[in-house]
Design a protein around this motif. Structure first.
Motif, PDB file in Angstrom:
ATOM      1  N   ALA A  66      -9.253 -21.055  78.065  1.00 24.13           N
ATOM      2  CA  ALA A  66      -8.980 -22.153  78.232  1.00 24.13           C
ATOM      3  C   ALA A  66      -7.386 -22.587  77.707  1.00 24.13           C
ATOM      4  O   ALA A  66      -6.766 -23.471  77.589  1.00 24.13           O
ATOM      5  N   ARG A  67      -7.068 -21.523  76.825  1.00 19.26           N
ATOM      6  CA  ARG A  67      -5.628 -21.742  76.158  1.00 19.26           C
ATOM      7  C   ARG A  67      -4.578 -21.391  77.140  1.00 19.26           C
ATOM      8  O   ARG A  67      -3.647 -21.625  77.304  1.00 19.26           O
ATOM      9  N   GLU A  68      -5.217 -20.577  78.162  1.00 21.20           N
ATOM     10  CA  GLU A  68      -4.342 -20.073  79.051  1.00 21.20           C
ATOM     11  C   GLU A  68      -3.725 -20.536  80.565  1.00 21.20           C
ATOM     12  O   GLU A  68      -2.938 -20.440  80.422  1.00 21.20           O
ATOM     13  N   ALA A  69      -4.789 -20.399  81.676  1.00 18.97           N
ATOM     14  CA  ALA A  69      -5.020 -21.241  82.600  1.00 18.97           C
ATOM     15  C   ALA A  69      -5.070 -22.508  82.878  1.00 18.97           C
ATOM     16  O   ALA A  69      -5.593 -23.253  81.975  1.00 18.97           O
ATOM     17  N   ALA A  70      -4.869 -23.202  83.992  1.00 25.33           N
ATOM     18  CA  ALA A  70      -4.276 -24.383  84.160  1.00 25.33           C
ATOM     19  C   ALA A  70      -4.391 -24.273  85.589  1.00 25.33           C
ATOM     20  O   ALA A  70      -4.809 -25.225  86.095  1.00 25.33           O
ATOM     21  N   LEU A  71      -5.237 -23.023  86.002  1.00 30.84           N
ATOM     22  CA  LEU A  71      -6.039 -22.933  87.001  1.00 30.84           C
ATOM     23  C   LEU A  71      -7.059 -21.898  87.259  1.00 30.84           C
ATOM     24  O   LEU A  71      -6.586 -20.759  86.979  1.00 30.84           O
ATOM     25  N   LEU A  72      -8.476 -22.211  87.830  1.00 35.80           N
ATOM     26  CA  LEU A  72      -9.462 -21.524  87.492  1.00 35.80           C
ATOM     27  C   LEU A  72     -10.351 -20.469  89.196  1.00 35.80           C
ATOM     28  O   LEU A  72      -9.232 -21.500  90.260  1.00 35.80           O
ATOM     29  N   VAL A  73      -9.700 -19.639  89.492  1.00 38.51           N
ATOM     30  CA  VAL A  73     -10.521 -18.366  90.782  1.00 38.51           C
ATOM     31  C   VAL A  73     -11.659 -18.163  90.473  1.00 38.51           C
ATOM     32  O   VAL A  73     -11.392 -16.832  89.278  1.00 38.51           O
ATOM     33  N   PRO A  74     -12.767 -17.911  91.396  1.00 34.38           N
ATOM     34  CA  PRO A  74     -14.245 -17.540  91.187  1.00 34.38           C
ATOM     35  C   PRO A  74     -14.041 -15.812  90.695  1.00 34.38           C
ATOM     36  O   PRO A  74     -13.878 -15.694  92.257  1.00 34.38           O
ATOM     37  N   GLU A  75     -14.409 -14.906  90.556  1.00 35.09           N
ATOM     38  CA  GLU A  75     -13.957 -13.800  90.668  1.00 35.09           C
ATOM     39  C   GLU A  75     -14.930 -13.175  92.256  1.00 35.09           C
ATOM     40  O   GLU A  75     -14.671 -12.709  92.685  1.00 35.09           O
ATOM     41  N   TRP A  76     -16.404 -13.908  91.546  1.00 34.75           N
ATOM     42  CA  TRP A  76     -17.332 -13.769  93.247  1.00 34.75           C
ATOM     43  C   TRP A  76     -18.479 -14.791  93.173  1.00 34.75           C
ATOM     44  O   TRP A  76     -17.956 -14.687  94.515  1.00 34.75           O
ATOM     45  N   GLU A  77     -18.356 -15.737  92.681  1.00 31.17           N
ATOM     46  CA  GLU A  77     -19.415 -16.568  93.081  1.00 31.17           C
ATOM     47  C   GLU A  77     -18.600 -17.466  93.606  1.00 31.17           C
ATOM     48  O   GLU A  77     -19.924 -18.389  94.166  1.00 31.17           O
ATOM     49  N   ALA A  78     -17.589 -17.677  94.865  1.00 36.66           N
ATOM     50  CA  ALA A  78     -17.905 -18.411  95.867  1.00 36.66           C
ATOM     51  C   ALA A  78     -17.557 -17.581  96.983  1.00 36.66           C
ATOM     52  O   ALA A  78     -17.155 -18.158  98.535  1.00 36.66           O
ATOM     53  N   LYS A  79     -18.195 -15.866  96.994  1.00 39.97           N
ATOM     54  CA  LYS A  79     -18.090 -15.537  97.702  1.00 39.97           C
ATOM     55  C   LYS A  79     -19.282 -15.900  98.545  1.00 39.97           C
ATOM     56  O   LYS A  79     -20.435 -16.902  98.140  1.00 39.97           O
ATOM     57  N   PHE A  80     -19.406 -15.072  99.629  1.00 36.43           N
ATOM     58  CA  PHE A  80     -20.592 -15.264 101.090  1.00 36.43           C
ATOM     59  C   PHE A  80     -21.594 -14.676 100.293  1.00 36.43           C
ATOM     60  O   PHE A  80     -22.970 -15.627 100.132  1.00 36.43           O
ATOM     61  N   ALA A 104     -14.811 -29.991  82.667  1.00 32.29           N
ATOM     62  CA  ALA A 104     -15.238 -30.645  81.684  1.00 32.29           C
ATOM     63  C   ALA A 104     -13.533 -30.678  80.762  1.00 32.29           C
ATOM     64  O   ALA A 104     -13.338 -30.530  79.859  1.00 32.29           O
ATOM     65  N   ARG A 105     -13.069 -29.125  81.277  1.00 24.63           N
ATOM     66  CA  ARG A 105     -11.073 -29.084  80.793  1.00 24.63           C
ATOM     67  C   ARG A 105     -10.343 -29.706  82.086  1.00 24.63           C
ATOM     68  O   ARG A 105      -8.979 -29.389  81.366  1.00 24.63           O
ATOM     69  N   SER A 106     -10.612 -30.221  82.643  1.00 24.32           N
ATOM     70  CA  SER A 106      -9.292 -30.709  83.984  1.00 24.32           C
ATOM     71  C   SER A 106      -8.964 -29.679  84.249  1.00 24.32           C
ATOM     72  O   SER A 106      -7.772 -29.148  84.289  1.00 24.32           O
ATOM     73  N   LEU A 107      -9.850 -28.408  84.531  1.00 24.18           N
ATOM     74  CA  LEU A 107      -9.164 -27.285  85.661  1.00 24.18           C
ATOM     75  C   LEU A 107      -9.303 -27.081  86.560  1.00 24.18           C
ATOM     76  O   LEU A 107     -10.837 -27.318  86.922  1.00 24.18           O
ATOM     77  N   PRO A 108      -8.621 -27.404  87.303  1.00 25.30           N
ATOM     78  CA  PRO A 108      -8.575 -27.117  88.904  1.00 25.30           C
ATOM     79  C   PRO A 108      -8.786 -25.310  89.537  1.00 25.30           C
ATOM     80  O   PRO A 108      -9.327 -25.002  88.351  1.00 25.30           O
ATOM     81  N   VAL A 109      -9.844 -25.096  90.336  1.00 26.60           N
ATOM     82  CA  VAL A 109     -10.783 -24.229  90.640  1.00 26.60           C
ATOM     83  C   VAL A 109      -9.967 -23.740  92.399  1.00 26.60           C
ATOM     84  O   VAL A 109     -10.140 -25.027  93.241  1.00 26.60           O
ATOM     85  N   ARG A 110      -9.573 -22.850  92.869  1.00 19.44           N
ATOM     86  CA  ARG A 110      -9.132 -22.592  93.906  1.00 19.44           C
ATOM     87  C   ARG A 110     -10.807 -21.844  94.678  1.00 19.44           C
ATOM     88  O   ARG A 110     -10.831 -20.961  93.980  1.00 19.44           O
ATOM     89  N   GLY A 111     -10.496 -22.333  95.448  1.00 18.37           N
ATOM     90  CA  GLY A 111     -12.206 -21.256  96.127  1.00 18.37           C
ATOM     91  C   GLY A 111     -11.039 -20.064  97.064  1.00 18.37           C
ATOM     92  O   GLY A 111      -9.859 -19.715  97.426  1.00 18.37           O
ATOM     93  N   HIS A 112     -12.759 -18.850  96.544  1.00 15.56           N
ATOM     94  CA  HIS A 112     -12.078 -17.261  96.990  1.00 15.56           C
ATOM     95  C   HIS A 112     -13.633 -16.658  97.481  1.00 15.56           C
ATOM     96  O   HIS A 112     -14.203 -16.826  96.773  1.00 15.56           O
ATOM     97  N   THR A 113     -13.449 -16.745  98.699  1.00 15.38           N
ATOM     98  CA  THR A 113     -13.736 -16.834  99.947  1.00 15.38           C
ATOM     99  C   THR A 113     -14.652 -17.023 100.854  1.00 15.38           C
ATOM    100  O   THR A 113     -15.402 -16.779 100.831  1.00 15.38           O
ATOM    101  N   PHE A 143     -19.881 -23.049 106.705  1.00 18.03           N
ATOM    102  CA  PHE A 143     -18.523 -24.216 106.717  1.00 18.03           C
ATOM    103  C   PHE A 143     -19.140 -25.692 106.137  1.00 18.03           C
ATOM    104  O   PHE A 143     -18.947 -26.257 105.263  1.00 18.03           O
ATOM    105  N   ASP A 144     -20.093 -25.516 107.442  1.00 12.87           N
ATOM    106  CA  ASP A 144     -20.610 -26.788 107.367  1.00 12.87           C
ATOM    107  C   ASP A 144     -21.737 -27.867 105.882  1.00 12.87           C
ATOM    108  O   ASP A 144     -21.620 -29.147 105.387  1.00 12.87           O
ATOM    109  N   THR A 145     -22.032 -26.238 104.997  1.00 11.22           N
ATOM    110  CA  THR A 145     -22.151 -26.920 104.237  1.00 11.22           C
ATOM    111  C   THR A 145     -21.865 -26.632 102.869  1.00 11.22           C
ATOM    112  O   THR A 145     -21.733 -27.098 101.820  1.00 11.22           O
ATOM    113  N   VAL A 146     -20.736 -24.999 102.457  1.00  8.74           N
ATOM    114  CA  VAL A 146     -19.812 -25.269 101.210  1.00  8.74           C
ATOM    115  C   VAL A 146     -18.668 -25.834 101.027  1.00  8.74           C
ATOM    116  O   VAL A 146     -18.942 -26.183 100.052  1.00  8.74           O
ATOM    117  N   LEU A 147     -18.153 -26.452 102.455  1.00 10.11           N
ATOM    118  CA  LEU A 147     -16.831 -27.143 102.660  1.00 10.11           C
ATOM    119  C   LEU A 147     -17.309 -28.838 101.709  1.00 10.11           C
ATOM    120  O   LEU A 147     -16.590 -29.344 100.727  1.00 10.11           O
TER     121      LEU A 147
END
Ligand code: G3I
Length: 373
Positions: A66-80, A104-113, A143-147
């Motif tokens: 919460a203190r350091e990051a302005a963007l999050l990426v899931p380490e494994w939770e967005a994988k196939f 809840a903290r207005s932090l965007p998330v990028r998708g991987h992968t 893709f039809d479901t996840v995106l």
């Protein structure tokens, strides 16, 4: 009043005052603006990989993110394997844990992968082995479901991860290249990469589509070749008018390997010259086989290495940097036997130490991303 009285009391008071000052300084050190805030103030974005379980169960980790990051990426939770463990049965629970925490903290998330040759559930391997028609069907169904399901909260995906082969001389050399021999390549041929990007663009015209890879950071013959293979792939995709917006360079740096700032800056500039955004997506550092004595010297060496790399990256045009984790204790570099140290020590390759304190790596990143470059 005996002399002893003031001394112990004095020592106690002194000790208490010193301790209180140290704790206050440590607390202040941790509450001064984080890397994400400093970066944003100077036109950069800093983020970090997280795991839902740690955000929900580990207050120290959650506070650091919460203190350091302005963007999050899931380490494994967005994988196939996490999202579609059985064909047609999706599990967004772990990913939602990160999306909700971030929202809840207005932090965007990028998708991987979306498409990768690791983190594949067994049913997917079997489906790809059935040939191109089935392979296209399962990719499209994913893709039809996840995106659509993540559209409101993930605006940038690593559409394909690690598509380029590893040349001879690299850590895990694969075939002759330039494409890594994966179940996706076996099922669909080189067309799997254009297919993935086109399917993603068709499902979401405003999504940023990223090709993510590693092994193109350092000054080695293998990295020279892999940079050429990646450029050839990107030029081929652009010649086919494949929609691709960005390249993610993982930057799992290894201090055992030489690094040329000029070479890397030129590579980033070439990518930028192709109209592609360039992100550093998974920065962390494996220390050399022999390390200095003591954390202070080791941490300074890691910071100097990161400083050279990030300066070269920013010089080339990088504006988004994510580290692969934040705290040494929770790094894959410690948890994955494939990369953990063999001398009984733990890699110290992230901005925060075992307890979440800021290290020299944090300070050098704050200097570069915080505009004192
Ligand atoms: O699958 C379980 C899940 O059911 C359980 O609830 C959860 C609890 O933490 O753990 C899950 O286990 C493991 C997961 O990491 C979390 O620790 C998975 O079995 C394991 O395969 C997974 O490993 C990840 C790996 O990619 C494979 O997906 C690592 O955390 C992650 O650091 C690593 O990251 C890769 C990037 O995606 C691509 N670049 C290289 C990088 C390092 O290998």
């Amino acid at each position: 009043m005996s002399l002893a009285a003031p001394a112990p009391t004095g020592r106690r008071l002194l000790g208490g005052a010193v301790l209180a000052a140290l704790l206050a300084r440590a607390a202040a050190a941790q509450t001064s603006p984080g890397l994400g805030t400093l970066a944003r103030q100077h036109g950069f974005i800093f983020g970090a990989a997280v795991q839902a379980e740690w955000l929900q169960t580990n207050p120290l980790f959650a506070a650091a993110v919460a203190r350091e990051a302005a963007l999050l990426v899931p380490e494994w939770e967005a994988k196939f394997e996490a999202l579609q463990p059985q064909e047609g049965r999706f599990n967004f629970g772990p990913l939602d844990g990160i999306l909700n925490w971030g929202q809840a903290r207005s932090l965007p998330v990028r998708g991987h992968t979306l498409v990768w040759h690791i983190a594949m559930p067994p049913w997917l391997r079997a489906a790809l082995a059935d040939g191109p028609a089935r392979a296209r069907t399962v990719m499209q169904a994913h893709f039809d479901t996840v995106l659509p399901r993540t559209r409101a909260r993930i605006r940038d995906w690593d559409v394909v991860n690690e598509a380029v082969a590893n040349p001879l001389g690299s850590d895990n050399p694969s075939a002759s290249g330039p494409l890594r021999p994966t179940p996706w390549l076996a099922a669909l041929g080189p067309a799997y990469v254009p297919l993935a990007f086109r399917l993603a663009r068709e499902r979401d015209p405003t999504l940023r589509l990223t090709l993510n890879d590693y092994g193109v950071e350092e000054d080695t013959p293998a990295a020279d070749i892999k940079r050429q293979w990646l450029l050839a792939l990107l030029r081929s995709l652009q010649d086919q008018r494949v929609p691709i917006d960005a390249v993610g360079i993982q930057a799992h740096l290894q201090m055992q390997n030489p690094f040329s700032a000029d070479k890397f800056t030129a590579f980033v500039r070439t990518l930028r010259g192709m109209g592609l955004a360039v992100l550093i997506t998974e920065l962390d550092v494996r220390e050399p086989n022999r390390v200095a004595d003591g954390f202070a010297a080791r941490d300074e060496a890691v910071a100097a290495w990161v400083g050279r790399f990030l300066t070269a990256a920013v010089e080339g045009g990088v504006r988004t940097v994510l580290t692969w984790g934040l705290m040494d204790r929770y790094s894959w570099l410690v948890m994955d036997p494939g990369v953990a140290r063999r001398d009984g020590l733990h890699h110290r390759g992230l901005p925060l130490d075992w307890e979440g304190n800021r290290k020299p790596m944090w300070r050098v990143m704050a200097r570069i991303l915080g505009g004192q470059g």
